[in-house]
Motif scaffolding. Structure first.
Motif, short mmCIF file in Angstrom:
data_model
loop_
_atom_site.label_atom_id
_atom_site.label_comp_id
_atom_site.label_asym_id
_atom_site.label_seq_id
_atom_site.Cartn_x
_atom_site.Cartn_y
_atom_site.Cartn_z
N VAL A 157 8.13 10.35 0.16
CA VAL A 157 7.78 10.95 -1.28
C VAL A 157 8.45 12.43 -1.02
CG1 VAL A 157 5.72 12.44 -2.09
CG2 VAL A 157 5.49 10.10 -0.58
N LEU A 171 -2.69 4.26 -1.57
CA LEU A 171 -3.03 3.45 -2.36
C LEU A 171 -2.57 1.85 -1.40
CD1 LEU A 171 -4.47 1.72 -4.97
CD2 LEU A 171 -3.07 2.26 -6.43
N GLN A 172 -1.27 2.25 -1.80
CA GLN A 172 -0.76 0.76 -0.92
C GLN A 172 -0.99 0.56 0.11
OE1 GLN A 172 3.60 0.74 -3.17
NE2 GLN A 172 3.35 2.07 -3.64
N GLU A 194 -1.56 9.73 -3.56
CA GLU A 194 -1.94 8.76 -3.89
C GLU A 194 -1.73 7.76 -3.59
OE1 GLU A 194 -5.53 9.99 -3.00
OE2 GLU A 194 -3.78 12.08 -3.43
N GLY A 195 -0.49 7.39 -4.83
CA GLY A 195 -0.04 5.47 -4.59
C GLY A 195 0.11 5.36 -3.42
N CYS A 196 0.89 6.07 -2.64
CA CYS A 196 1.54 5.83 -1.41
C CYS A 196 0.34 5.26 -0.69
CB CYS A 196 1.75 7.34 -1.08
SG CYS A 196 3.43 6.90 -1.18
N LEU A 218 1.69 -1.03 6.06
CA LEU A 218 3.10 -0.08 5.21
C LEU A 218 2.26 1.51 5.94
CD1 LEU A 218 3.59 -0.84 2.65
CD2 LEU A 218 2.64 1.05 1.80
N VAL A 260 -11.56 4.16 -1.94
CA VAL A 260 -11.20 3.13 -3.07
C VAL A 260 -13.02 3.10 -3.61
CG1 VAL A 260 -11.74 0.75 -1.28
CG2 VAL A 260 -10.36 0.90 -2.97
N VAL A 287 -4.10 -1.02 0.56
CA VAL A 287 -4.29 -2.22 -0.06
C VAL A 287 -3.34 -3.25 0.92
CG1 VAL A 287 -3.21 -3.56 -1.26
CG2 VAL A 287 -4.99 -2.03 -2.64
N ASP A 288 -2.79 -2.22 1.60
CA ASP A 288 -1.86 -3.25 2.33
C ASP A 288 -2.09 -2.81 3.74
OD1 ASP A 288 -0.09 -4.22 4.39
OD2 ASP A 288 1.81 -4.68 2.56
N LEU A 333 5.14 8.12 5.39
CA LEU A 333 5.91 7.58 3.61
C LEU A 333 5.75 9.68 3.93
CD1 LEU A 333 4.01 5.00 2.54
CD2 LEU A 333 6.22 5.03 3.59
N ALA A 349 0.18 12.20 -8.27
CA ALA A 349 0.17 9.89 -8.25
C ALA A 349 1.52 9.54 -7.02
CB ALA A 349 1.35 9.58 -9.12
N ALA A 350 2.45 10.42 -6.21
CA ALA A 350 3.36 9.31 -5.27
C ALA A 350 2.26 9.39 -4.26
CB ALA A 350 4.47 10.48 -5.28
#
Lengths: 189, 189, 189, 189
Positions: free
Chosen positions: D179, D162-163, D158-160, D170, D106, D166-167, D175, D155-156
């Motif tokens: 995906v 990222l989530q 890296e987006g996981c 998860l 990040v 941030v949290d 995941l 994206a899928a």
DNA sequence: CATGAATGAGCTTTCATTCAT
DNA sequence: TATGAATGAAAGCTCATTCAT
């Protein structure tokens, strides 16, 4: 006692390296690392021969003071003003011949106590005062000129050095002539 | 309408404080904290007026250069050698009157580029060369003396300053006389 | 009560300025000075509207969270997967339409508590989970796909955003199509 | 024979310590003191191995880039989509196995040039584009899906990530399945 | 409300000095 | 003796925040 000789010789090597570095970048910008690198030894080894960074400058001062004392000694015989001219020529020649010593001077001037630069110039003046006294005894001095003008002779020499330090384009070695023209010939009776 | 005093005045105050500190302990040993304390402000405030510690020295240089240029200007009428004597007196008086400026000089000498001390002495010599040329035109110069001796006159002045810097016991203000005796009277025809 | 309106409007202006600055240089490199300059006001005035530098980032977060909530609301009628496709298109369009908000996201991600980015994505996932649940009810989902795949849809969107943030050459606005191809059409029964 | 451990090993130790600190508090809030303390050395010693604080982040980037390149290499034989699934599993496993590296991401995203995160994702996409091209050649791709959908797969993932960043509640490691369900199974013919 | 000069804590970085090997 | 990694005090500089005007 080869140890002693080696140790002293090594010390001189390091001091010479230090003075090259100081002359090149100035004392303020000179690092112990630079000195060690110039001397081709490790940083820590510098401390086997010198107590501290300042001790290097102190040693540089002593080295210069010795050089200066040498050049003031043994002017030989002859009329006092001739010997004064010789003195001027020798001092200027010494400075021109030892540019590293000369360049370090500016740091010695800036460094204040405990370095006793005052003594160096006091000695310098004392020698010239003596010559002027002798010249006076010989009746060689113009009216109004006496030992108290020694400070001006020293000033003329050091002032030339200073101008050269600040502007290396100035031909220091060639300035002995003009200095003598003014400070020796100009005070002759 | 600015808050307290205008920026330029505040800047001068800080510069003056800095020069007092530099004069007292030398630039190398002077901390921004010292300057701020001397100026009676916070450390960070110094940076509102000067970009860096070096900028303070740069400003000190400029301040001295301005002073020096002032003193070289406007010598008035009269025989060239008389004006030369006046010049010597004025320069010495200026140095004696601004001891902080004078004491900082040793740091300016030691500081090298980008400070252009060479230019200061070049200007100084140029003025005196001019006077010597005029004196020559007036037939006032002894044989063998010419504009090329300007360097010696500058040297005599700066060399006295130097000896005083290194040994404050020396009465700088009283040295204008001896310098004139040698460097002005000594070159007269 | 014009005061209130003005105050709020001014606050918005400053926030917008701040977000432009943050978007341009990143939060870490953004100074209060920069924000004030961008807003055309004095530095101190920023503090009349925001408690601290961090409060600006907090406000930026709130602004983004509001934008995000808006875009998730009111998807209208129609089959759930169609509404999912609309959602994807709207989120991407929103990000492309508010590049400053989008660029600040990277600083929001990096900034951790007390900013609750987790809640933003939790909400995001909740909406999509809902849509997926409805789609399942409609028998529109392929076997093996369920609400637990919401995280992947969010990921696909945010992952595209991320790749664009890191490489602005990527055409973010055109990525809604591919995302829908994979994440909506790919889960259809 | 180096003193204790070789330079490279020591450098790695410090970098690892730095990454733990960065992961814990974020780069912006991480002080050199923190890094030194975490590494069990003195603050100054960090500078024996890294030129600056930024150099630590740069090194963290390089470390991640290397890890990322590793995981993209050598997928073995088999149908392209199977290899894509493996890739997804391996990337997610790598991230889950190196949480410090993952958390520093990040800050790498936020840090912009000269760190070239764009290149990392460009490489990532290139590998997946290749797999999609091969899958197309194998006739394994659903109509409308092609290499241009690589960005969505990246994206899928890296987006996981990222989530999860941030949290952390998860379950990132779990995941990979969802995906793959969407991004691999969903694009199959 | 608005300003911007002033503050000073806090940070990065440097480097003289030490000391285990 | 020689080394050079390690140390940590020190210092320059930044910048969020305050407050007198």
């Amino acid at each position: 006692m080869p140890k002693r000789v080696d140790r002293a010789a090594r010390r001189e090597e390091i001091l010479a390296a230090a003075m090259r570095v100081f002359a090149r970048k100035g004392f303020a910008a000179s690092r112990i690392d630079d000195v060690a690198a110039e001397a081709g030894i490790a940083k820590g080894s510098v401390y086997l021969y010198f107590d501290s960074r300042d001790a290097l400058l102190r040693a540089a001062f002593e080295s210069y003071a010795a050089l200066s004392a040498d050049v003031l000694a043994g002017l030989g015989p002859g009329p006092a003003l001739d010997r004064l001219a010789t003195l001027v020529r020798r001092v200027v020649a010494m400075l021109a011949a030892h540019p590293d010593h000369a360049r370090v001077l500016v740091d010695l001037w800036a460094s204040g106590p405990p370095l006793d630069m005052a003594a160096v110039y006091r000695d310098h003046r004392a020698v010239i005062e003596d010559l002027l006294r002798q010249a006076a005894g010989e009746g060689a001095l113009r009216a109004g000129i006496g030992p108290e003008h020694a400070v001006v002779v020293v000033a003329a020499i050091e002032g030339c050095l200073l101008q050269w330090l600040v502007d290396p384009a100035l031909p220091l070695a060639e300035l002995a002539g003009p200095v003598i023209d003014v400070c020796v010939e100009g005070i002759r009776a």
